[in-house]
Design an enzyme around this catalytic site. Structure first.
Site, short mmCIF file in Angstrom:
data_model
loop_
_atom_site.label_atom_id
_atom_site.label_comp_id
_atom_site.label_asym_id
_atom_site.label_seq_id
_atom_site.Cartn_x
_atom_site.Cartn_y
_atom_site.Cartn_z
N ASP A 260 7.93 13.93 -0.37
CA ASP A 260 7.40 15.19 -0.92
C ASP A 260 8.50 16.10 -1.44
O ASP A 260 8.41 17.33 -1.33
CB ASP A 260 6.56 15.95 0.14
CG ASP A 260 5.54 15.04 0.79
OD1 ASP A 260 4.80 14.39 0.06
OD2 ASP A 260 5.51 14.98 2.03
N LYS B 77 9.08 14.85 -6.44
CA LYS B 77 9.41 13.75 -7.35
C LYS B 77 8.60 13.80 -8.62
O LYS B 77 9.06 13.44 -9.68
CB LYS B 77 9.11 12.41 -6.67
CG LYS B 77 10.24 11.83 -5.89
CD LYS B 77 9.87 10.42 -5.49
CE LYS B 77 9.97 10.17 -4.03
NZ LYS B 77 8.98 10.59 -3.14
N GLY C 190 1.87 10.23 -2.90
CA GLY C 190 1.10 11.20 -3.68
C GLY C 190 2.02 11.92 -4.63
O GLY C 190 2.94 12.59 -4.20
P1 IMP Z 1 2.23 5.29 6.52
O1 IMP Z 1 3.10 5.09 5.34
O2 IMP Z 1 0.81 5.71 6.16
O3 IMP Z 1 2.25 4.16 7.49
O4 IMP Z 1 2.80 6.56 7.34
C1 IMP Z 1 4.03 6.49 8.04
C2 IMP Z 1 4.80 7.79 7.94
O5 IMP Z 1 5.20 8.01 6.60
C3 IMP Z 1 3.98 9.04 8.31
O6 IMP Z 1 4.84 9.98 8.94
C4 IMP Z 1 3.52 9.59 6.98
O7 IMP Z 1 3.26 10.98 7.05
C5 IMP Z 1 4.73 9.28 6.14
N1 IMP Z 1 4.42 9.15 4.71
C6 IMP Z 1 3.83 8.11 4.08
N2 IMP Z 1 3.73 8.35 2.76
C7 IMP Z 1 4.29 9.55 2.53
C8 IMP Z 1 4.53 10.32 1.35
O8 IMP Z 1 4.21 9.95 0.22
N3 IMP Z 1 5.14 11.53 1.54
C9 IMP Z 1 5.55 11.96 2.76
N4 IMP Z 1 5.35 11.27 3.88
C10 IMP Z 1 4.73 10.07 3.77
#
Ligand code: IMP
Length: 429
Positions: A13, A16, A40
């Site tokens: 976040d 980007k 996202g």
């Molecule tokens: P996962 O990728 O859904 O398995 O989540 C694992 C960790 O990565 C968690 O702490 C999420 O909040 C973080 N995370 C996953 N994708 C993003 C992103 O696009 N931005 C920020 N944190 C992310």
């Protein structure tokens, strides 16, 4: 002329979207190489706001977009996102979007197990996006994943689903969740197949051709180095390698194809989900950073944790991520602070260290050591040259460069595309 890989240098976040959009407008092809629809990216173009999760940002600029083999693809999510952006007037066809036929799929069983496991972890939950990313990568490494190309072979699908459910239904039942039926999963995949397969191909071959033809390739990273499964704050990480080296293996090109590595960092620090965050602020300043910076997750809607800029963390990301230049974002959010702090390292059990240790206990015990800087009273919002910035803001940026051991090659001073100070064009290498 170089290709460019853009990666996050903190916990994701970092803003980007804006940087990638600007770079995409100058690239010929944009490639996603890891992660999935846990990412996202918000892109503001004119009066339209596009929120992309799985689709490469180049679509907004009508560039060829490629989803590489390193990405895990939820076909339902992909088709919904395609329908949504088409509704906003973007063109998505098999001519503009190509998907690696060897990429692993996320099936409905993956978010189910992801959420059930998080629930079972209680206080120790990772704070995942619940989108099945971790389980899908586990299946890939365990050699039981269903891949895009398998959609063309009903018998392969059937046999692989048997193996998958043998594994998952026992687990799901143990966690008190209803098991999945093979028939409904197979039926679902066979219905999706004709909609996904027209996009599928060995993308490595196309990328090789494009590269040899001198086309500019932009590798669009998702998440960030501190969420990297090897280098991040394990186990509070995502399940892919987010460093720039993955741009090569996650798209089917050799390492020399990657080119210039641009790391995006915010002028302060944020994190969603659980895990260590030494410079986190639980006071009014943290609240102010969150309010001013509108720190809510694009995917999860969760409020982000906020804290001071952690130069030790970004330096670590610069080293392991191969970052050659920093794009520093959201400097304007710091306007008006009387003083600012920058973390230069940590005290762990009485000893000063320059990076977060690997062991969770030591990570949790790390107390940041700060350097305090005077803030600035003028505004950096919308600055387009160094001369437009308050002198103290320039000092802050210069100090960051020294501490993270990488130059700031791009500075973003508002969400608007043109409010950017470009020191060096990443495509020039
Ligand atoms: P996962 O990728 O859904 O398995 O989540 C694992 C960790 O990565 C968690 O702490 C999420 O909040 C973080 N995370 C996953 N994708 C993003 C992103 O696009 N931005 C920020 N944190 C992310």
């Amino acid at each position: 002329m170089a290709n460019v890989a853009v990666i996050g240098a903190q916990w994701g976040d970092e803003g980007k979207g804006k940087v990638v959009d600007w770079l995409a407008s100058r690239a010929d092809v944009v490639v996603r190489f890891q992660g999935g629809h846990n990412a996202g990216h918000t892109l503001v173009v004119g009066n339209q706001t596009y929120k992309l999760s799985l689709l490469p940002s180049g679509l907004v600029r009508e560039k060829l977009c490629i989803i590489g083999n390193g990405v895990v693809i939820d076909p339902d999510a992909l088709l919904s996102e395609i329908a949504r952006v088409r509704g906003q007037g973007l063109t998505v066809t098999p001519e503009t979007l190509r998907i690696a036929d060897n990429a692993a799929l996320i099936l409905p069983v993956h978010p189910a197990i992801d959420k059930a496991r998080e629930e079972a972890r209680g206080d120790r939950k990772i704070g995942t996006t619940g989108r099945g990313i971790g389980p899908a990568y586990e299946d890939k490494v365990a050699r039981r994943a269903i891949r895009v190309a398998d959609l063309a072979e009903p018998e392969t699908l059937s046999a692989k689903l048997d193996e998958l459910l043998l594994h998952y239904n026992v687990l799901l039942q143990g966690l008190g969740v209803a098991p999945f039926s093979k028939e409904s999963l197979l039926d679902g995949l066979l219905k999706l197949a004709p909609q996904i397969l027209p996009y599928a191909e060995p993308v490595w071959e196309r990328l090789d051709e494009l590269r040899r033809g001198g086309k500019r390739i932009l590798f669009e990273g998702a998440q960030a180095v501190m969420l990297d499964v090897d280098h991040g704050t394990y186990p509070y990480v995502t399940s892919s390698n987010t460093v720039a080296a993955t741009a090569a293996s996650g798209s089917g090109l050799g390492p020399s194809a990657v080119g210039f590595v641009l790391g995006i960092a915010k002028a302060y620090t944020t994190r969603v989900g659980s895990g260590p965050f030494p410079t986190e602020l639980h006071d009014d300043i943290g609240q102010l950073l969150g309010d001013r910076g509108r720190e809510f997750g694009t995917v999860t809607g969760r409020r982000r944790r906020c804290g001071w800029f952690d130069a030790a963390l970004v330096r670590h990301a610069v080293k392991v991520g191969g970052i050659q230049g920093i794009a520093l974002t959201k400097l304007d959010i710091l306007d008006g602070f009387s003083e600012l702090k920058i973390c230069t390292g940590y005290r762990v059990n009485g000893e000063f260290v320059r990076h977060l240790p690997a062991a969770p206990g030591a990570q949790a015990a790390a107390v940041p050591e700060y350097e305090t800087m005077e803030g600035w009273s003028g505004s950096s919002y919308g600055a387009r040259s160094w001369a437009d910035l308050p002198a103290q803001a320039v000092k802050y940026v210069r100090r960051i460069e020294e501490l993270v051991e990488a130059p700031v090659t791009l500075l973003s001073t508002s969400p608007e595309r043109d409010d950017t100070i470009m020191v060096r064009d990443p495509f020039e290498g």
